[in-house]
Design a protein around this motif. Structure first.
Motif, PDB file in Angstrom:
ATOM      1  N   ASP A  84      25.532   3.223  32.032  1.00  0.00           N
ATOM      2  CA  ASP A  84      24.188   3.695  32.368  1.00  0.00           C
ATOM      3  C   ASP A  84      23.611   4.649  31.332  1.00  0.00           C
ATOM      4  N   VAL A  85      24.120   4.616  30.126  1.00  0.00           N
ATOM      5  CA  VAL A  85      23.533   5.360  29.008  1.00  0.00           C
ATOM      6  C   VAL A  85      23.407   4.393  27.840  1.00  0.00           C
ATOM      7  N   ASP A  86      22.221   4.344  27.238  1.00  0.00           N
ATOM      8  CA  ASP A  86      21.967   3.441  26.121  1.00  0.00           C
ATOM      9  C   ASP A  86      21.503   4.220  24.897  1.00  0.00           C
ATOM     10  N   LEU A  87      21.670   3.612  23.735  1.00  0.00           N
ATOM     11  CA  LEU A  87      21.172   4.171  22.491  1.00  0.00           C
ATOM     12  C   LEU A  87      19.711   3.755  22.330  1.00  0.00           C
ATOM     13  N   LEU A  88      18.807   4.740  22.327  1.00  0.00           N
ATOM     14  CA  LEU A  88      17.379   4.458  22.210  1.00  0.00           C
ATOM     15  C   LEU A  88      16.918   4.489  20.755  1.00  0.00           C
ATOM     16  N   ARG A  89      17.483   5.382  19.980  1.00  0.00           N
ATOM     17  CA  ARG A  89      17.109   5.473  18.565  1.00  0.00           C
ATOM     18  C   ARG A  89      18.310   5.975  17.778  1.00  0.00           C
ATOM     19  N   GLY A  90      18.629   5.257  16.693  1.00  0.00           N
ATOM     20  CA  GLY A  90      19.762   5.657  15.873  1.00  0.00           C
ATOM     21  C   GLY A  90      19.519   5.350  14.411  1.00  0.00           C
ATOM     22  N   GLU A  91      20.105   6.161  13.564  1.00  0.00           N
ATOM     23  CA  GLU A  91      19.971   5.961  12.125  1.00  0.00           C
ATOM     24  C   GLU A  91      21.046   4.985  11.649  1.00  0.00           C
ATOM     25  N   ASP A  92      20.623   3.829  11.199  1.00  0.00           N
ATOM     26  CA  ASP A  92      21.544   2.846  10.630  1.00  0.00           C
ATOM     27  C   ASP A  92      22.665   2.487  11.608  1.00  0.00           C
ATOM     28  N   CYS A  93      22.306   2.209  12.858  1.00  0.00           N
ATOM     29  CA  CYS A  93      23.303   1.850  13.873  1.00  0.00           C
ATOM     30  C   CYS A  93      23.204   0.362  14.188  1.00  0.00           C
ATOM     31  N   GLU A  94      24.348  -0.275  14.316  1.00  0.00           N
ATOM     32  CA  GLU A  94      24.423  -1.677  14.686  1.00  0.00           C
ATOM     33  C   GLU A  94      25.445  -1.848  15.799  1.00  0.00           C
ATOM     34  N   ILE A  95      25.151  -2.756  16.726  1.00  0.00           N
ATOM     35  CA  ILE A  95      26.068  -3.022  17.826  1.00  0.00           C
ATOM     36  C   ILE A  95      27.334  -3.682  17.293  1.00  0.00           C
ATOM     37  N   VAL A  96      28.483  -3.219  17.764  1.00  0.00           N
ATOM     38  CA  VAL A  96      29.764  -3.821  17.395  1.00  0.00           C
ATOM     39  C   VAL A  96      29.997  -5.016  18.306  1.00  0.00           C
ATOM     40  N   ARG A  97      29.997  -6.201  17.748  1.00  0.00           N
ATOM     41  CA  ARG A  97      30.155  -7.417  18.543  1.00  0.00           C
ATOM     42  C   ARG A  97      31.533  -7.458  19.197  1.00  0.00           C
ATOM     43  N   GLY A  98      31.540  -7.906  20.450  1.00  0.00           N
ATOM     44  CA  GLY A  98      32.789  -8.030  21.184  1.00  0.00           C
ATOM     45  C   GLY A  98      33.284  -6.749  21.811  1.00  0.00           C
ATOM     46  N   THR A  99      32.613  -5.653  21.560  1.00  0.00           N
ATOM     47  CA  THR A  99      33.001  -4.368  22.151  1.00  0.00           C
ATOM     48  C   THR A  99      31.812  -3.802  22.915  1.00  0.00           C
ATOM     49  N   PRO A 100      31.893  -3.712  24.239  1.00  0.00           N
ATOM     50  CA  PRO A 100      30.737  -3.261  25.020  1.00  0.00           C
ATOM     51  C   PRO A 100      30.395  -1.804  24.751  1.00  0.00           C
ATOM     52  N   ARG A 101      29.100  -1.548  24.670  1.00  0.00           N
ATOM     53  CA  ARG A 101      28.556  -0.191  24.577  1.00  0.00           C
ATOM     54  C   ARG A 101      29.120   0.573  23.380  1.00  0.00           C
ATOM     55  N   THR A 102      29.255  -0.118  22.250  1.00  0.00           N
ATOM     56  CA  THR A 102      29.810   0.485  21.051  1.00  0.00           C
ATOM     57  C   THR A 102      28.925   0.148  19.857  1.00  0.00           C
ATOM     58  N   TRP A 103      28.670   1.153  18.997  1.00  0.00           N
ATOM     59  CA  TRP A 103      27.829   0.984  17.818  1.00  0.00           C
ATOM     60  C   TRP A 103      28.561   1.532  16.594  1.00  0.00           C
ATOM     61  N   LEU A 104      28.268   0.933  15.438  1.00  0.00           N
ATOM     62  CA  LEU A 104      28.740   1.447  14.156  1.00  0.00           C
ATOM     63  C   LEU A 104      27.537   2.000  13.408  1.00  0.00           C
ATOM     64  N   CYS A 105      27.598   3.266  13.049  1.00  0.00           N
ATOM     65  CA  CYS A 105      26.444   3.953  12.473  1.00  0.00           C
ATOM     66  C   CYS A 105      26.830   4.634  11.163  1.00  0.00           C
ATOM     67  N   GLY A 106      25.799   5.072  10.437  1.00  0.00           N
ATOM     68  CA  GLY A 106      26.007   5.859   9.229  1.00  0.00           C
ATOM     69  C   GLY A 106      26.226   4.997   8.005  1.00  0.00           C
ATOM     70  N   GLY A 107      27.018   5.533   7.068  1.00  0.00           N
ATOM     71  CA  GLY A 107      27.309   4.840   5.821  1.00  0.00           C
ATOM     72  C   GLY A 107      26.824   5.557   4.586  1.00  0.00           C
ATOM     73  N   ALA A 108      26.356   6.801   4.747  1.00  0.00           N
ATOM     74  CA  ALA A 108      25.883   7.548   3.586  1.00  0.00           C
ATOM     75  C   ALA A 108      27.060   8.026   2.730  1.00  0.00           C
ATOM     76  N   GLU A 109      26.817   8.150   1.435  1.00  0.00           N
ATOM     77  CA  GLU A 109      27.831   8.649   0.500  1.00  0.00           C
ATOM     78  C   GLU A 109      28.013  10.152   0.711  1.00  0.00           C
ATOM     79  N   LEU A 110      29.267  10.569   0.906  1.00  0.00           N
ATOM     80  CA  LEU A 110      29.579  11.971   1.129  1.00  0.00           C
ATOM     81  C   LEU A 110      30.502  12.469   0.032  1.00  0.00           C
ATOM     82  N   PRO A 111      30.188  13.599  -0.573  1.00  0.00           N
ATOM     83  CA  PRO A 111      31.117  14.157  -1.572  1.00  0.00           C
ATOM     84  C   PRO A 111      32.360  14.697  -0.891  1.00  0.00           C
ATOM     85  N   ALA A 112      33.373  14.990  -1.669  1.00  0.00           N
ATOM     86  CA  ALA A 112      34.594  15.573  -1.122  1.00  0.00           C
ATOM     87  C   ALA A 112      34.264  16.888  -0.423  1.00  0.00           C
ATOM     88  N   GLY A 113      34.641  16.997   0.840  1.00  0.00           N
ATOM     89  CA  GLY A 113      34.337  18.194   1.623  1.00  0.00           C
ATOM     90  C   GLY A 113      32.920  18.248   2.150  1.00  0.00           C
TER      91      GLY A 113
END
Length: 352
Positions: A84-113
């Motif tokens: 009963d909770v849904d994702l209404l707005r997300g940055e670079d989020c995609e539904i993970v197929r085959g896994t209910p109510r799960t999203w894969l988000c992000g992907g920005a380059e992060l420096p060490a630390g």
């Protein structure tokens, strides 16, 4: 002779050791560690407070993604939401197929630390209003190679129940129109993010302003006036409702909604519309009209808690695992019999 006596006592002691000893406990089996790459991308979610529209409250979710490694890397995170909770707005989020109510988000380059905070919006998708119910979602960091950190929980809070006081007065009906002056006071201890006002009208009465909400919930039964603004504790929201009236004296009911949200009773007012006007200060005994009372649907999945109480009647007790009183009595009788037998044997040997 003394050697025989000591041997008998030693044999008796060896026989009684299994009786006095507790149950055998198997040594823990340690699983062999598996070689794996340690995750270097972590994610943590902030607590979420749902608010706004009481039928579909929403709120911001902040997720902090951090690179704990020694080299720059892309930082993803996996998001799991409760029922009963849904994702209404997300940055670079995609539904993970085959896994209910799960999203894969992000992907920005992060420096060490380095780290980055992602701002998401989640909302309730329950069919009925829910109040005072917590639930838990979870996030986990993931790198570009798919190495995923352990999931950590974050809490989602539905709006709490509160006290909201209704007052309403009606001007005299002049040329087929009247104005109902509404005053709604937040008598609770915290701000609320909006509420609804139902105006139940009989035949011959129509709400001319403000515009009724067109969500199909009260169409044909009443006019739903949405008040989406934040109302602080102790603050009064005042506004007018304009009605057209034909056919003589009419009775109109004004009520706050959702009805299951409020802890007080002065949330309903009945007004008589005629040439002399009408007033109401909150009718605690007036029942809600048929079809307008809404009951919360506790479909949000809250984390279960486990408690142990020793005073609960008929509680199931664990089986006794140590030596009982009967076992000790048996040991005493065996020792007494053994001692008497050895004494008789010693006397016979001495006489011989």
């Amino acid at each position: 002779m003394n050697r025989l006596l000591r041997s008998g006592l030693l044999a008796a002691a060896l026989l009684l050791v299994p009786v006095l000893a507790g149950p055998a406990v198997a040594a823990p089996v340690l699983a062999a560690p598996t070689a794996s790459t340690a995750p270097t991308i972590t994610a943590r979610g902030d607590i979420v407070f749902l608010g706004g529209d009481p039928w579909a409250p929403s709120g911001p979710l902040g997720v902090t993604v951090r690179n704990t490694g020694s080299a720059a890397a892309k930082g993803f995170f996996v998001l799991r939401l409760p029922v009963d909770v849904d994702l209404l707005r997300g940055e670079d989020c995609e539904i993970v197929r085959g896994t209910p109510r799960t999203w894969l988000c992000g992907g920005a380059e992060l420096p060490a630390g380095g780290e980055r905070v992602y701002r998401l919006t989640i909302g309730s998708s329950a069919s009925e209003p829910v109040f005072g119910v917590p639930a838990w979602g979870a996030v986990a960091g993931r790198d570009a190679a798919g190495v995923t950190d352990r999931f950590t929980d974050f809490r989602v809070n539905w709006p709490d129940r509160t006290s909201l006081r209704l007052r309403a007065t009606a001007d005299p009906v002049v040329h087929g129109t009247t104005t109902v002056r509404v005053r709604v006071t937040n008598a609770g201890t915290f701000d609320i993010g909006g509420y609804s006002l139902f105006v139940t009208t009989p035949a011959g009465v129509r709400v001319a302003a403000p515009t009724c909400a067109d969500r199909g919930r009260m169409v044909g039964v009443a006019c739903e006036v949405l008040r989406p603004n934040v109302l602080g504790d102790g603050v009064t929201d005042s506004f007018d409702v304009r009605l057209t009236v034909t056919g003589g004296t009419k009775t109109v009911q004004v009520s706050l909604a959702p009805t299951n949200r409020y802890t007080n009773k002065d949330t309903v007012t009945t007004l008589r519309l005629n040439g002399s006007g009408g007033s109401g200060a909150g009718d605690a005994t007036t029942p809600s009209p048929t079809g307008t009372a809404l009951t919360p649907s506790p479909t949000a999945t809250a984390r279960p808690t486990v408690g142990v109480t020793s005073s609960t009647p008929g509680a199931v007790q664990l089986p006794r695992t140590g030596p009982s009183g009967g076992a000790y009595a048996l040991v005493g009788a065996a020792l007494l019999a053994l001692g008497a037998g050895l004494l008789v044997l010693r006397r016979r040997l001495s006489r011989g």
